[in-house]
Design a protein around this motif. Structure first.
Motif, PDB file in Angstrom:
ATOM      1  N   ASP A  24       4.658  -0.781  -2.797  1.00 31.24           N
ATOM      2  CA  ASP A  24       3.684   0.428  -3.800  1.00 31.24           C
ATOM      3  C   ASP A  24       2.004  -0.070  -3.749  1.00 31.24           C
ATOM      4  OD1 ASP A  24       3.484  -2.046  -4.984  1.00 31.24           O
ATOM      5  OD2 ASP A  24       4.371  -1.192  -7.125  1.00 31.24           O
ATOM      6  N   SER A  25       1.552  -0.950  -2.638  1.00 23.11           N
ATOM      7  CA  SER A  25       0.438  -1.235  -2.163  1.00 23.11           C
ATOM      8  C   SER A  25      -0.240  -0.086  -1.809  1.00 23.11           C
ATOM      9  CB  SER A  25       0.336  -2.356  -1.588  1.00 23.11           C
ATOM     10  OG  SER A  25       0.945  -3.510  -2.036  1.00 23.11           O
ATOM     11  N   SER A  26      -1.520   0.054  -1.892  1.00 22.95           N
ATOM     12  CA  SER A  26      -2.375   1.047  -1.237  1.00 22.95           C
ATOM     13  C   SER A  26      -2.587   0.661   0.467  1.00 22.95           C
ATOM     14  CB  SER A  26      -3.583   1.343  -1.766  1.00 22.95           C
ATOM     15  OG  SER A  26      -4.482   0.266  -1.695  1.00 22.95           O
ATOM     16  N   LEU A  27      -2.947   1.450   1.127  1.00 27.65           N
ATOM     17  CA  LEU A  27      -3.414   1.317   2.520  1.00 27.65           C
ATOM     18  C   LEU A  27      -4.614   0.306   2.673  1.00 27.65           C
ATOM     19  CD1 LEU A  27      -2.739   4.442   4.632  1.00 27.65           C
ATOM     20  CD2 LEU A  27      -1.483   2.356   4.679  1.00 27.65           C
ATOM     21  N   GLU A  28      -5.289   0.396   1.418  1.00 29.12           N
ATOM     22  CA  GLU A  28      -6.638  -0.515   1.323  1.00 29.12           C
ATOM     23  C   GLU A  28      -6.365  -1.887   1.176  1.00 29.12           C
ATOM     24  OE1 GLU A  28     -11.042  -0.660  -0.710  1.00 29.12           O
ATOM     25  OE2 GLU A  28      -9.386   0.244  -1.919  1.00 29.12           O
ATOM     26  N   MET A  45     -16.081  -0.805   8.771  1.00 29.59           N
ATOM     27  CA  MET A  45     -15.334   0.481   8.689  1.00 29.59           C
ATOM     28  C   MET A  45     -13.983   0.310   9.350  1.00 29.59           C
ATOM     29  SD  MET A  45     -15.246   3.191   7.513  1.00 29.59           S
ATOM     30  CE  MET A  45     -14.437   4.873   7.523  1.00 29.59           C
ATOM     31  N   ALA A  46     -13.052   0.884   8.939  1.00 29.31           N
ATOM     32  CA  ALA A  46     -11.664   0.572   9.365  1.00 29.31           C
ATOM     33  C   ALA A  46     -11.013   2.219   9.040  1.00 29.31           C
ATOM     34  CB  ALA A  46     -10.832  -0.555   8.942  1.00 29.31           C
ATOM     35  N   SER A  47     -10.035   2.186  10.081  1.00 32.60           N
ATOM     36  CA  SER A  47      -8.840   3.260   9.304  1.00 32.60           C
ATOM     37  C   SER A  47      -7.539   3.129  10.084  1.00 32.60           C
ATOM     38  CB  SER A  47      -9.344   4.540  10.444  1.00 32.60           C
ATOM     39  OG  SER A  47     -10.692   5.385   9.987  1.00 32.60           O
ATOM     40  N   PHE A  48      -6.654   3.588   9.181  1.00 29.87           N
ATOM     41  CA  PHE A  48      -5.268   3.753   9.897  1.00 29.87           C
ATOM     42  C   PHE A  48      -5.114   5.067  10.407  1.00 29.87           C
ATOM     43  CE2 PHE A  48      -4.664   0.514   6.581  1.00 29.87           C
ATOM     44  CZ  PHE A  48      -3.956  -0.490   7.541  1.00 29.87           C
ATOM     45  N   TYR A  49      -4.168   5.140  11.288  1.00 29.59           N
ATOM     46  CA  TYR A  49      -3.657   6.441  11.918  1.00 29.59           C
ATOM     47  C   TYR A  49      -2.213   6.525  11.816  1.00 29.59           C
ATOM     48  CZ  TYR A  49      -8.323   6.557  13.917  1.00 29.59           C
ATOM     49  OH  TYR A  49      -9.771   6.514  13.997  1.00 29.59           O
ATOM     50  N   THR A  50      -1.497   7.843  11.179  1.00 31.61           N
ATOM     51  CA  THR A  50      -0.290   7.711  11.339  1.00 31.61           C
ATOM     52  C   THR A  50       0.011   8.064  12.942  1.00 31.61           C
ATOM     53  OG1 THR A  50      -0.358  10.218  10.927  1.00 31.61           O
ATOM     54  CG2 THR A  50       0.129   8.682   8.980  1.00 31.61           C
ATOM     55  N   CYS A  51       1.290   7.940  13.288  1.00 29.69           N
ATOM     56  CA  CYS A  51       1.594   7.895  14.654  1.00 29.69           C
ATOM     57  C   CYS A  51       3.202   8.199  14.854  1.00 29.69           C
ATOM     58  CB  CYS A  51       1.170   6.858  15.708  1.00 29.69           C
ATOM     59  SG  CYS A  51       2.066   5.142  15.043  1.00 29.69           S
ATOM     60  N   ASP A  52       3.690   8.831  16.115  1.00 31.49           N
ATOM     61  CA  ASP A  52       4.707   9.083  16.339  1.00 31.49           C
ATOM     62  C   ASP A  52       5.592   7.795  16.947  1.00 31.49           C
ATOM     63  OD1 ASP A  52       4.339   8.800  18.970  1.00 31.49           O
ATOM     64  OD2 ASP A  52       4.088  10.832  19.525  1.00 31.49           O
ATOM     65  N   GLU A  53       6.774   8.035  17.211  1.00 29.34           N
ATOM     66  CA  GLU A  53       7.493   6.740  17.866  1.00 29.34           C
ATOM     67  C   GLU A  53       6.979   6.485  19.222  1.00 29.34           C
ATOM     68  OE1 GLU A  53       9.228  10.488  19.438  1.00 29.34           O
ATOM     69  OE2 GLU A  53       8.890   9.734  17.400  1.00 29.34           O
ATOM     70  N   ASN A  54       6.117   7.001  19.873  1.00 29.10           N
ATOM     71  CA  ASN A  54       5.486   6.476  21.099  1.00 29.10           C
ATOM     72  C   ASN A  54       3.914   5.886  20.818  1.00 29.10           C
ATOM     73  OD1 ASN A  54       7.778   6.885  22.854  1.00 29.10           O
ATOM     74  ND2 ASN A  54       7.120   9.135  22.874  1.00 29.10           N
ATOM     75  N   GLU A  78      -6.423   5.791  -1.969  1.00 25.27           N
ATOM     76  CA  GLU A  78      -5.774   6.713  -2.661  1.00 25.27           C
ATOM     77  C   GLU A  78      -4.454   6.880  -1.997  1.00 25.27           C
ATOM     78  OE1 GLU A  78      -8.349   9.948  -1.796  1.00 25.27           O
ATOM     79  OE2 GLU A  78      -9.893   9.452  -3.329  1.00 25.27           O
ATOM     80  N   THR A  79      -3.983   6.231  -0.849  1.00 24.61           N
ATOM     81  CA  THR A  79      -2.895   6.533  -0.104  1.00 24.61           C
ATOM     82  C   THR A  79      -1.841   5.267  -0.277  1.00 24.61           C
ATOM     83  OG1 THR A  79      -4.110   7.830   1.647  1.00 24.61           O
ATOM     84  CG2 THR A  79      -1.836   6.850   2.302  1.00 24.61           C
ATOM     85  N   PRO A  80      -0.548   5.566  -1.202  1.00 24.42           N
ATOM     86  CA  PRO A  80       0.430   4.417  -1.000  1.00 24.42           C
ATOM     87  C   PRO A  80       0.738   4.173   0.329  1.00 24.42           C
ATOM     88  CG  PRO A  80       0.778   6.134  -2.691  1.00 24.42           C
ATOM     89  CD  PRO A  80      -0.485   6.738  -1.723  1.00 24.42           C
ATOM     90  N   MET A  81       1.240   2.836   0.451  1.00 25.44           N
ATOM     91  CA  MET A  81       1.431   2.447   1.865  1.00 25.44           C
ATOM     92  C   MET A  81       2.986   3.333   2.223  1.00 25.44           C
ATOM     93  SD  MET A  81       1.830  -1.540   3.265  1.00 25.44           S
ATOM     94  CE  MET A  81       2.845  -1.683   2.069  1.00 25.44           C
ATOM     95  N   ALA A  82       3.749   3.362   1.153  1.00 24.59           N
ATOM     96  CA  ALA A  82       5.102   3.774   1.413  1.00 24.59           C
ATOM     97  C   ALA A  82       4.860   5.059   1.728  1.00 24.59           C
ATOM     98  CB  ALA A  82       5.809   3.466   0.046  1.00 24.59           C
ATOM     99  N   SER A 119       3.730 -14.861  -4.160  1.00 24.15           N
ATOM    100  CA  SER A 119       2.655 -13.917  -4.394  1.00 24.15           C
ATOM    101  C   SER A 119       2.544 -12.977  -3.041  1.00 24.15           C
ATOM    102  CB  SER A 119       1.315 -14.575  -4.765  1.00 24.15           C
ATOM    103  OG  SER A 119       0.963 -15.558  -3.772  1.00 24.15           O
ATOM    104  N   TYR A 120       1.982 -11.795  -3.373  1.00 21.89           N
ATOM    105  CA  TYR A 120       1.929 -10.837  -2.263  1.00 21.89           C
ATOM    106  C   TYR A 120       0.320 -10.409  -2.240  1.00 21.89           C
ATOM    107  CZ  TYR A 120       7.001 -11.321  -2.414  1.00 21.89           C
ATOM    108  OH  TYR A 120       8.302 -11.798  -2.362  1.00 21.89           O
ATOM    109  N   PRO A 121       0.009  -9.981  -1.278  1.00 19.69           N
ATOM    110  CA  PRO A 121       0.541 -10.147   0.340  1.00 19.69           C
ATOM    111  C   PRO A 121       0.635 -11.585   0.703  1.00 19.69           C
ATOM    112  CG  PRO A 121      -1.822  -9.168   0.258  1.00 19.69           C
ATOM    113  CD  PRO A 121      -1.516  -9.144  -0.997  1.00 19.69           C
ATOM    114  N   ASN A 122       1.384 -11.802   1.503  1.00 22.40           N
ATOM    115  CA  ASN A 122       1.962 -13.132   2.210  1.00 22.40           C
ATOM    116  C   ASN A 122       2.029 -13.037   3.529  1.00 22.40           C
ATOM    117  OD1 ASN A 122       2.805 -15.903   2.332  1.00 22.40           O
ATOM    118  ND2 ASN A 122       4.962 -15.054   1.845  1.00 22.40           N
ATOM    119  N   LEU A 123       1.146 -14.164   4.261  1.00 19.91           N
ATOM    120  CA  LEU A 123       1.137 -14.202   5.428  1.00 19.91           C
ATOM    121  C   LEU A 123       2.492 -15.231   6.008  1.00 19.91           C
ATOM    122  CD1 LEU A 123      -0.134 -13.805   8.329  1.00 19.91           C
ATOM    123  CD2 LEU A 123      -1.556 -15.934   7.869  1.00 19.91           C
TER     124      LEU A 123
END
Length: 165
Positions: A24-28, A45-54, A78-82, A119-123
């Motif tokens: 339930d963590s955010s992408l941030e 600055m950083a961004s995530f990108y959704t992507c397909d299986e390839n 604002e975007t839940p990771m799940a 505790s999370y996140p955990n490396l």
């Protein structure tokens, strides 16, 4: 639930980090965990990108809104990771520092129960050393058929003085 995620640097050498983070963590929060796991200060600055299986890039989800306001944009905070990383969509691309283009493949490896006392996140695991500078990128478009080299004929025929408006 806890996501076990592998983050792989897009490089010739094997350089990756495995971490656990609450689903339930955010992408941030994932961005912060990745930047810490690889030793970045997290100031770029950083961004995530959704992507397909390839791993073909789709929707951008940036850290900050840099758009001109003409459309809606999802932000990391604002975007839940799940919502974008789950069993049906187990892959994301992550780009950190757009001047240097550190590029990573993010893949959901497992979903587990939360363990009391952790505790999370955990490396979980770290493999390989981050190089001094990011790996060289080659940006090439896929060919969509023949492209005319000189659409106006020979550029030598276009004399500047004669064709000035």
């Amino acid at each position: 639930m806890i996501y076990k995620i592998r983050i792989i640097l897009d490089a010739q050498e094997d350089i990756f980090r495995d971490l656990e983070i609450e689903s339930d963590s955010s992408l941030e929060e994932l961005h912060n965990a990745i930047s810490q796991a690889f030793g970045f200060l997290g100031e770029e600055m950083a961004s995530f990108y959704t992507c397909d299986e390839n791993w073909n890039q789709e929707e951008e989800i940036p850290l900050f809104d840099m758009s001109d306001g003409s459309g809606e944009i999802r932000l990391m905070q604002e975007t839940p990771m799940a919502e974008v990383l789950n069993e049906e969509e187990p892959k994301l691309l992550y780009v950190y520092d757009f001047l240097n283009m550190w590029t990573f493949f993010v893949e959901l490896a497992d979903i587990a129960e939360k363990e009391d006392g952790n505790s999370y996140p955990n490396l979980l695991f770290s493999f390989g050393e981050l190089p001094e500078s990011p790996p060289e990128k080659r940006f090439e478009a896929e060919s969509e058929g023949p492209v005319e080299d000189e659409p106006f004929g020979s550029y030598d025929d276009l004399d500047f003085d004669e064709n000035w408006n």
